[in-house]
Design an enzyme around this catalytic site. Structure first.
Site, PDB file in Angstrom:
ATOM      1  N   HIS A 179       0.804  -1.234   0.000  1.00 54.44           N
ATOM      2  CA  HIS A 179       0.000   0.000   0.000  1.00 54.44           C
ATOM      3  C   HIS A 179       0.828   1.270   0.000  1.00 54.44           C
ATOM      4  O   HIS A 179       0.284   2.365  -0.044  1.00 54.44           O
ATOM      5  CB  HIS A 179      -0.926   0.008   1.223  1.00 54.44           C
ATOM      6  CG  HIS A 179      -0.191   0.261   2.505  1.00 54.44           C
ATOM      7  ND1 HIS A 179       0.517  -0.722   3.158  1.00 54.44           N
ATOM      8  CD2 HIS A 179      -0.036   1.374   3.255  1.00 54.44           C
ATOM      9  CE1 HIS A 179       1.060  -0.218   4.252  1.00 54.44           C
ATOM     10  NE2 HIS A 179       0.740   1.057   4.338  1.00 54.44           N
TER      11      HIS A 179
HETATM   12  C1  UD1 Z   1      -1.837   5.358   6.215  1.00 54.16           C
HETATM   13  C2  UD1 Z   1      -0.512   5.793   6.854  1.00 54.16           C
HETATM   14  C3  UD1 Z   1       0.531   4.692   6.658  1.00 54.16           C
HETATM   15  C4  UD1 Z   1       0.021   3.356   7.139  1.00 54.16           C
HETATM   16  C5  UD1 Z   1      -1.307   3.048   6.452  1.00 54.16           C
HETATM   17  C6  UD1 Z   1      -1.879   1.750   6.935  1.00 54.16           C
HETATM   18  C7  UD1 Z   1       0.031   8.193   6.867  1.00 54.16           C
HETATM   19  C8  UD1 Z   1       0.866   9.229   6.219  1.00 54.16           C
HETATM   20  N1  UD1 Z   1       0.003   6.997   6.238  1.00 54.16           N
HETATM   21  O1  UD1 Z   1      -1.610   5.256   4.819  1.00 54.16           O
HETATM   22  O2  UD1 Z   1       1.697   5.047   7.389  1.00 54.16           O
HETATM   23  O3  UD1 Z   1       0.976   2.372   6.819  1.00 54.16           O
HETATM   24  O4  UD1 Z   1      -2.227   4.108   6.752  1.00 54.16           O
HETATM   25  O5  UD1 Z   1      -3.055   1.432   6.260  1.00 54.16           O
HETATM   26  O6  UD1 Z   1      -0.560   8.437   7.882  1.00 54.16           O
HETATM   27  N2  UD1 Z   1      -9.192   4.989   2.395  1.00 54.16           N
HETATM   28  C9  UD1 Z   1     -10.399   4.355   2.398  1.00 54.16           C
HETATM   29  N3  UD1 Z   1     -10.929   3.992   3.607  1.00 54.16           N
HETATM   30  C10 UD1 Z   1     -10.317   4.244   4.781  1.00 54.16           C
HETATM   31  C11 UD1 Z   1      -9.090   4.905   4.765  1.00 54.16           C
HETATM   32  C12 UD1 Z   1      -8.538   5.269   3.569  1.00 54.16           C
HETATM   33  O7  UD1 Z   1     -10.982   4.093   1.367  1.00 54.16           O
HETATM   34  O8  UD1 Z   1     -10.863   3.871   5.850  1.00 54.16           O
HETATM   35  C13 UD1 Z   1      -8.586   5.341   1.101  1.00 54.16           C
HETATM   36  C14 UD1 Z   1      -8.854   6.752   0.685  1.00 54.16           C
HETATM   37  O9  UD1 Z   1      -9.015   6.756  -0.700  1.00 54.16           O
HETATM   38  C15 UD1 Z   1      -7.566   7.466   1.045  1.00 54.16           C
HETATM   39  C16 UD1 Z   1      -6.531   6.380   0.840  1.00 54.16           C
HETATM   40  O10 UD1 Z   1      -7.185   5.164   1.188  1.00 54.16           O
HETATM   41  O11 UD1 Z   1      -7.367   8.601   0.288  1.00 54.16           O
HETATM   42  C17 UD1 Z   1      -5.286   6.530   1.661  1.00 54.16           C
HETATM   43  O12 UD1 Z   1      -5.600   6.680   3.054  1.00 54.16           O
HETATM   44  P1  UD1 Z   1      -4.610   7.526   4.008  1.00 54.16           P
HETATM   45  O13 UD1 Z   1      -5.060   7.419   5.426  1.00 54.16           O
HETATM   46  O14 UD1 Z   1      -4.406   8.884   3.451  1.00 54.16           O
HETATM   47  O15 UD1 Z   1      -3.212   6.799   3.835  1.00 54.16           O
HETATM   48  P2  UD1 Z   1      -2.831   5.250   3.805  1.00 54.16           P
HETATM   49  O16 UD1 Z   1      -2.282   4.942   2.468  1.00 54.16           O
HETATM   50  O17 UD1 Z   1      -3.939   4.399   4.324  1.00 54.16           O
END
Ligand code: UD1
Length: 365
Positions: free
Chosen positions: A212
């Site tokens: 991811h």
């Molecule tokens: C975040 C953390 C990363 C961790 C990862 C674990 C930061 C900078 N990154 O990355 O360190 O390893 O979580 O999963 O804090 N989304 C959903 N549903 C959710 C959450 C996210 O659909 O419940 C999607 C959204 O499109 C979002 C994308 O995932 O834009 C990324 O989510 P985000 O929390 O920004 O970063 P992660 O890649 O999950």
């Protein structure tokens, strides 16, 4: 009063043992009341049932006292939203300590708010460094540690990093790996779930893959290359690939076909118990997750980490982890498959008892 901050999936298994420990200590009268009051703050960085709710249920975490419901956004948008909403809660509640775990945006945002309000900050999992500032988490680690009053480290390399950065020794405590507390507590439940039979898998004869990181999934060419490698690996042995929402979004956006087959099992994100089961029983793990590097080290399951560096070097030096890259992946897979099915040793203080050491350090600080 203690504030525990949880925002994203890898936070939940780190906060659960802390809450349990504080509750047990308060119930046993082990310490005078008010200091052991706590509130759980969920920032809402992760919000899907599969990324959050399931983990609360499985880990037995009580409902958050505050949910900031910030949701997704760019780093600035997400961090700012957490800060704005968290500041209001802090001003109302005036906690003595804000305890943040790990390196996600929620940890950084809440540490920054607390520090500016003169509220003490404790960082659990302090001191880890990849020395790669292209990773957002590395920025989060550096800033959070610079602000923290108490830096609780998982391994000796973290102490060395903090010392080198000039953090006074009195602020640093080596407490061990809090994530392993949850692992040890939940292992029996995980083993009882029947994950392998539900997926039609045999122990030690499948690969558990998770990816991811932006560096792996945010560019078309890299993600296409990774999917090609997974498909060719799946011709040798089944691959279980639960797909993170970020990765799924990119696969769709880039028009990369991904189909769930018997050989390449493309799943929605799995819960905590299933993930523990898959990690324990896999022939090897292929990942870019920090947590899985640590959990596979605990199980001594070989792990290939698709990254140029890791902030968790102990998983390579003592544990079962090795770094890999797209060009060397095939050769590294061959090497793992011709090696022992279990490798490495469990690092010191990854023993299931980090939470009481965290609490002792907080109460003594
Ligand atoms: C975040 C953390 C990363 C961790 C990862 C674990 C930061 C900078 N990154 O990355 O360190 O390893 O979580 O999963 O804090 N989304 C959903 N549903 C959710 C959450 C996210 O659909 O419940 C999607 C959204 O499109 C979002 C994308 O995932 O834009 C990324 O989510 P985000 O929390 O920004 O970063 P992660 O890649 O999950």
């Amino acid at each position: 009063m203690l504030f525990f901050i949880a925002g994203a999936r890898p936070n939940f298994m780190k906060v659960a043992p802390l809450i349990k420990c504080v509750r047990a200590c308060a119930a046993s009268g082990g310490h005078d009341g008010p200091a052991l009051e706590y509130r759980l703050v969920h920032t809402g960085q992760h919000y899907d049932a599969q990324m959050s709710g399931t983990f609360f249920d499985e880990l037995g975490i009580p409902a958050p006292d505050f949910n900031l419901e910030v949701g997704s956004g760019s780093h600035a948008v997400q961090t700012a939203a957490i800060m704005t909403r968290f500041e209001a809660v802090c001003l109302n509640e005036r906690p003595d300590w804000v305890v943040v775990v790990g390196d996600v945006n929620s940890s950084l945002a809440c540490a920054l708010v607390a520090a500016k309000l003169g509220i003490k900050v404790a960082h659990v999992e302090a001191g880890l460094r990849s020395f790669d500032r292209t990773m957002p988490e590395e920025i989060n680690r550096i800033v959070t540690d610079a602000l923290a009053d108490l830096l609780l480290t998982p391994s000796a390399d973290a102490n060395a990093n903090l010392r080198r950065e000039g953090v006074p020794e009195a602020k640093i405590r080596l407490v061990g790996n809090i994530m392993i507390d949850s692992l040890v507590e939940h292992l029996d439940q995980a083993r009882a779930r029947g994950t392998l039979s539900a997926l039609g898998l045999q122990p030690r004869s499948f690969v558990y893959a998770t990816l991811h990181r932006p560096a792996n999934v945010d560019e078309r060419e890299t993600l296409t290359g990774i999917m090609d490698q997974l498909m060719s690996l799946a011709r040798r042995m089944p691959v279980v690939f639960p797909v993170h929402p970020r990765t799924r979004r990119r696969l769709c956006e880039f028009g990369i076909p991904f189909e769930n087959t018997a050989a390449l099992k493309i799943l929605d994100p799995v819960g905590y118990h299933d993930s523990l089961c898959l990690t324990e029983q896999a022939r090897f793990v292929l990942t870019d997750s920090g947590g899985l590097q640590e959990e596979s080290t605990f199980f001594r399951t070989p792990c290939l980490t698709l990254r140029p560096n890791t902030e968790r070097p102990v998983t390579i030096q003592l544990g079962s982890n090795r770094l890999t890259s797209l060009p060397s992946l095939e050769a590294d897979i061959d090497r793992v498959l011709s090696g022992e099915p279990r490798t490495g040793t469990v690092p010191p203080l990854w023993d299931g008892h980090a939470a009481p050491r965290v609490l002792d350090a907080l109460l003594a600080a």
